[in-house]
Design a protein around this motif. Structure first.
Motif, PDB file in Angstrom:
ATOM      1  N   TYR A   1      59.636 -30.024  59.242  1.00  0.00           N
ATOM      2  CA  TYR A   1      60.332 -30.683  58.129  1.00  0.00           C
ATOM      3  C   TYR A   1      59.297 -31.309  57.209  1.00  0.00           C
ATOM      4  O   TYR A   1      58.098 -31.268  57.489  1.00  0.00           O
ATOM      5  CB  TYR A   1      61.282 -31.762  58.676  1.00  0.00           C
ATOM      6  CG  TYR A   1      60.589 -33.050  59.057  1.00  0.00           C
ATOM      7  CD1 TYR A   1      59.740 -33.104  60.167  1.00  0.00           C
ATOM      8  CD2 TYR A   1      60.736 -34.193  58.283  1.00  0.00           C
ATOM      9  CE1 TYR A   1      59.077 -34.273  60.490  1.00  0.00           C
ATOM     10  CE2 TYR A   1      60.070 -35.365  58.605  1.00  0.00           C
ATOM     11  CZ  TYR A   1      59.246 -35.401  59.706  1.00  0.00           C
ATOM     12  OH  TYR A   1      58.581 -36.556  60.018  1.00  0.00           O
ATOM     13  N   ASN A   2      59.792 -31.886  56.106  1.00  0.00           N
ATOM     14  CA  ASN A   2      58.858 -32.652  55.282  1.00  0.00           C
ATOM     15  C   ASN A   2      59.335 -34.077  55.094  1.00  0.00           C
ATOM     16  O   ASN A   2      60.526 -34.358  55.048  1.00  0.00           O
ATOM     17  CB  ASN A   2      58.619 -31.985  53.923  1.00  0.00           C
ATOM     18  CG  ASN A   2      59.806 -32.093  52.990  1.00  0.00           C
ATOM     19  OD1 ASN A   2      60.799 -31.416  53.151  1.00  0.00           O
ATOM     20  ND2 ASN A   2      59.697 -32.968  51.994  1.00  0.00           N
ATOM     21  N   ASP A   3      58.344 -34.932  54.987  1.00  0.00           N
ATOM     22  CA  ASP A   3      58.567 -36.336  54.687  1.00  0.00           C
ATOM     23  C   ASP A   3      58.638 -36.478  53.158  1.00  0.00           C
ATOM     24  O   ASP A   3      57.919 -35.799  52.436  1.00  0.00           O
ATOM     25  CB  ASP A   3      57.385 -37.130  55.242  1.00  0.00           C
ATOM     26  CG  ASP A   3      57.502 -38.604  54.956  1.00  0.00           C
ATOM     27  OD1 ASP A   3      58.302 -39.265  55.634  1.00  0.00           O
ATOM     28  OD2 ASP A   3      56.800 -39.084  54.042  1.00  0.00           O
TER      29      ASP A   3
ATOM     30  N   TYR B   1      61.070 -41.590  67.579  1.00  0.00           N
ATOM     31  CA  TYR B   1      60.946 -41.643  66.125  1.00  0.00           C
ATOM     32  C   TYR B   1      62.185 -42.334  65.564  1.00  0.00           C
ATOM     33  O   TYR B   1      63.301 -41.832  65.741  1.00  0.00           O
ATOM     34  CB  TYR B   1      60.838 -40.220  65.538  1.00  0.00           C
ATOM     35  CG  TYR B   1      59.740 -39.430  66.207  1.00  0.00           C
ATOM     36  CD1 TYR B   1      58.433 -39.508  65.747  1.00  0.00           C
ATOM     37  CD2 TYR B   1      60.011 -38.647  67.334  1.00  0.00           C
ATOM     38  CE1 TYR B   1      57.407 -38.817  66.384  1.00  0.00           C
ATOM     39  CE2 TYR B   1      58.991 -37.954  67.985  1.00  0.00           C
ATOM     40  CZ  TYR B   1      57.704 -38.041  67.504  1.00  0.00           C
ATOM     41  OH  TYR B   1      56.688 -37.367  68.141  1.00  0.00           O
TER      42      TYR B   1
ATOM     43  N   VAL C   1      61.155 -41.221  60.659  1.00  0.00           N
ATOM     44  CA  VAL C   1      61.595 -39.922  60.145  1.00  0.00           C
ATOM     45  C   VAL C   1      62.728 -40.106  59.128  1.00  0.00           C
ATOM     46  O   VAL C   1      63.607 -40.940  59.317  1.00  0.00           O
ATOM     47  CB  VAL C   1      62.028 -38.983  61.299  1.00  0.00           C
ATOM     48  CG1 VAL C   1      60.807 -38.571  62.111  1.00  0.00           C
ATOM     49  CG2 VAL C   1      63.069 -39.612  62.215  1.00  0.00           C
TER      50      VAL C   1
ATOM     51  N   LEU D   1      64.339 -34.732  58.547  1.00  0.00           N
ATOM     52  CA  LEU D   1      64.478 -34.436  59.979  1.00  0.00           C
ATOM     53  C   LEU D   1      65.879 -34.749  60.497  1.00  0.00           C
ATOM     54  O   LEU D   1      66.425 -34.009  61.322  1.00  0.00           O
ATOM     55  CB  LEU D   1      63.428 -35.218  60.781  1.00  0.00           C
ATOM     56  CG  LEU D   1      63.418 -34.908  62.281  1.00  0.00           C
ATOM     57  CD1 LEU D   1      62.004 -34.771  62.808  1.00  0.00           C
ATOM     58  CD2 LEU D   1      64.174 -35.938  63.094  1.00  0.00           C
TER      59      LEU D   1
ATOM     60  N   PRO E   1      58.403 -33.175  66.288  1.00  0.00           N
ATOM     61  CA  PRO E   1      58.404 -32.964  64.846  1.00  0.00           C
ATOM     62  C   PRO E   1      57.050 -32.462  64.315  1.00  0.00           C
ATOM     63  O   PRO E   1      56.003 -32.911  64.776  1.00  0.00           O
ATOM     64  CB  PRO E   1      58.684 -34.364  64.271  1.00  0.00           C
ATOM     65  CG  PRO E   1      58.627 -35.326  65.405  1.00  0.00           C
ATOM     66  CD  PRO E   1      58.224 -34.594  66.647  1.00  0.00           C
TER      67      PRO E   1
ATOM     68  N   CYS F   1      55.459 -32.295  60.564  1.00  0.00           N
ATOM     69  CA  CYS F   1      55.706 -32.700  59.187  1.00  0.00           C
ATOM     70  C   CYS F   1      54.727 -31.946  58.282  1.00  0.00           C
ATOM     71  O   CYS F   1      53.522 -31.955  58.516  1.00  0.00           O
ATOM     72  CB  CYS F   1      55.481 -34.208  59.128  1.00  0.00           C
ATOM     73  SG  CYS F   1      55.802 -34.896  57.542  1.00  0.00           S
TER      74      CYS F   1
ATOM     75  N   ASN G   1      53.256 -31.054  54.339  1.00  0.00           N
ATOM     76  CA  ASN G   1      53.212 -31.548  52.957  1.00  0.00           C
ATOM     77  C   ASN G   1      53.791 -30.514  51.992  1.00  0.00           C
ATOM     78  O   ASN G   1      53.233 -29.431  51.821  1.00  0.00           O
ATOM     79  CB  ASN G   1      51.780 -31.854  52.527  1.00  0.00           C
ATOM     80  CG  ASN G   1      51.699 -32.046  51.010  1.00  0.00           C
ATOM     81  OD1 ASN G   1      52.606 -32.641  50.411  1.00  0.00           O
ATOM     82  ND2 ASN G   1      50.641 -31.538  50.395  1.00  0.00           N
TER      83      ASN G   1
END
Ligand code: DHB
Ligand code: FE
Length: 279
Positions: free
Chosen positions: A56-58, A79, A123, A127, A147, A149, A151
């Motif tokens: 996933y991405n933050d 998390y 998260v 997520l 997870p 993560c 970019n």
């Protein structure tokens, strides 16, 4: 040994999580979005994973603009859902599998993919929304999560091909872990969407359909698409879809497409979802 049995691709539109949290899923606007996940929830019950490796991405939540790792692997015991501006989503804390995560860190880094190791991380919707749509409202998530993560918020994100090859390294890592585990890999984000400036609201169903077709049938070809094509055809945030290639790289060359769901719109975005089983 741990085994990767299936991959799931899934949008993470924050408004979908909010619709669940506020009990709006039966409203006319949301009904068709959630209808497409009914089969998926049933399938999750029948194929119950022990662990989800969730790519996933933050969205500038855990990471500020000060530090932006390309690939960050969660190695924490748990998390917490982050406060994204309106308080944390009222969903369970996500539990990690620390031993598997450290094994993946060792295997993947020694396999020459440099990862940032996250021993603590909150998260965001990237997520939690995929977990919510796949499991529904639960008191506890029914499996552990590792997870990863990626970019995709500041140029340059990793290429689709890099993501695809990382998926292969992740598979080597998971399948060399000495515990009988049913592991699923999630690739999240997308589909076509642009949230700002002149082209805000851009949605391209032809692009999205081709992307999903390639994911199933021609993963290597699909992973070669350059960033500029995502930006032009799928909007600036459409580039989140590179993360689906990590998931695809972790599967067999030949997969069986079990389910697909595509719906416009949810917020400013096309919702896409696919389930692929390893043949
Ligand atoms: C939106 C935000 C996202 O992060 C995303 O991937 C899709 C949609 C939104 O705010 O609509
Ligand atoms: Fe996003």
């Amino acid at each position: 040994m741990a085994k990767i049995t299936a991959g799931v691709g899934c949008s993470h539109v924050p408004a979908i999580g909010i619709a669940m949290d506020l009990g709006k899923t039966h409203e006319d606007y949301w009904k068709p979005v959630f209808a497409g996940f009914e089969k998926s929830r049933q399938w999750m019950k029948e194929n119950k994973p022990d662990v989800i490796f969730l790519v996933y991405n933050d969205h500038c939540t855990a990471f500020s603009a000060e530090v932006i790792p390309t690939f960050a692997l969660g190695c924490a015991a748990e998390y917490k859902p982050a406060d994204e501006g309106w308080g944390p989503r009222p969903v369970p804390v996500v539990k990690g599998h620390q031993k598997l995560a450290s094994h993946i860190a060792q295997s993947v880094i020694l396999d020459e993919f440099d990862l940032t190791i996250m021993n603590e991380m909150e998260v965001d919707h990237g997520l939690t929304v995929p977990l919510s749509v796949m499991f529904g409202e639960v008191d506890e998530w029914p499996c552990l999560v590792v997870p990863l993560c990626v970019n995709v918020v500041q140029y340059p994100p990793p290429t689709g091909n890099r993501c695809y090859n990382l998926g292969k390294a992740v598979r080597r890592a998971i399948e060399s872990y000495d515990e009988d585990l049913n592991v699923m890999v999630f690739g999240t984000g997308g589909m076509s969407h642009q949230l700002q400036a002149e082209r805000a609201g851009l949605i391209n169903p032809e692009f999205d359909t081709r992307f999903l077709d390639n994911l199933t049938q021609d993963p290597v070809g699909g992973a070669q698409m350059p960033h500029v094509e995502y930006l032009r055809e799928a909007g600036s945030e459409g580039v989140e879809m590179v993360m689906w290639h990590v998931m695809r790289g972790a599967l067999n060359d030949e997969v069986e497409e079990i389910h697909r769901h595509y719906h416009i719109p949810a917020s400013n975005t096309a919702v896409g979802h696919i389930i692929l089983e390893n043949r």
